[in-house]
Design a protein around this motif. Structure first.
Motif: not given
Length: 241
Positions: A171-179, A186-201
């Motif tokens: 997911l972070t790779a999809h957004h060209n975001a840091w993991t 969780p901090r990087r995940l929510l920053s990269a994609d608040p909706v999908r990241g929160k669903a995973l968490l």
């Protein structure tokens, strides 16, 4: 440690005591963000003259553990390239978002300016082979998670961790975001994609609290759809010695 001493003053004292020859130093992590607890460690990056040796050290200073990232000016470009390739940018973020402690000749300011450009560009993209390998791995973890009985809790929890980490990687790779790892995932995940990241968490939490794998598996499948869906039969991984 005196009651009036803050993590910032402790970090500055650490640098002046242990590295009086430093060309610059910066405090990162929770301490720099004002989120440090009484037991939080100090994450300190120190620029050293080229006559010194680049290394990583963990010490205890004034009762507080300190993780030190020590690099000579000559080694900085290669080290930053290595840190970027890991897609976490651990030390890059210390320089890019930390608090300057000392910078007598401007070396730190110039280094931080370079780092901010690297952080803004993001981590390197996954190659096609890396994408396929991660896609296949996440599919396997997701399938095993669903197939594992809640009675086998150790296995279920282990699979939940693997599913979350592999999904976060994609997911972070999809957004060209840091993991990240640990508390930074969780901090990087929510920053990269608040909706999908929160669903995973939230899904990971459902496994931990209720032994329910369905929400995490559904969230992982939504991530997989960004890359063409689950990958099972048809996957090929070439091997060369």
């Amino acid at each position: 440690m005196q009651d009036h001493e803050t993590p910032i003053t402790q970090a500055l004292h650490l640098v002046t005591t242990h590295f009086p020859h430093a060309l610059g130093a910066v405090l990162g992590g929770s301490a720099a963000q004002g989120r440090a607890t009484a037991t939080s460690d100090l994450d300190v990056a120190v620029l050293l003259p080229n006559s010194d040796i680049s290394r990583r050290e963990v010490i205890r200073h004034e009762g507080r553990p300190a993780e030190l990232f020590l690099n000579t000016l000559a080694d900085i470009p290669e080290f930053f390239a290595w840190d970027r390739a890991r897609r976490r940018g651990t030390v890059l973020f210390i320089y890019g978002e930390g608090l300057a402690l000392t910078d007598p000749a401007g070396h730190l300011a110039r280094t931080c300016e370079q780092v901010r450009a690297v952080l803004a560009a993001g981590p390197p993209p996954l190659s096609a082979a890396e994408q396929e390998q991660s896609r296949y791995g996440l599919t396997c973890f997701m399938d095993d998670l669903i197939d594992t009985s809640p009675a086998r809790r150790y296995e279920q929890l282990s699979l939940a961790d693997l599913t979350l980490n592999q999904a976060a990687h994609l997911l972070t790779a999809h957004h060209n975001a840091w993991t990240g790892i640990g508390k930074w995932l969780p901090r990087r995940l929510l920053s990269a994609d608040p909706v999908r990241g929160k669903a995973l968490l939230d899904g990971h939490r459902a496994v931990a609290e209720r032994a329910d794998p369905v929400p995490l598996a559904a969230a992982a499948e939504r991530v997989l759809r960004l890359f063409g869906g689950p990958l099972r039969e048809g996957y090929v991984q070439e091997w060369r010695p």
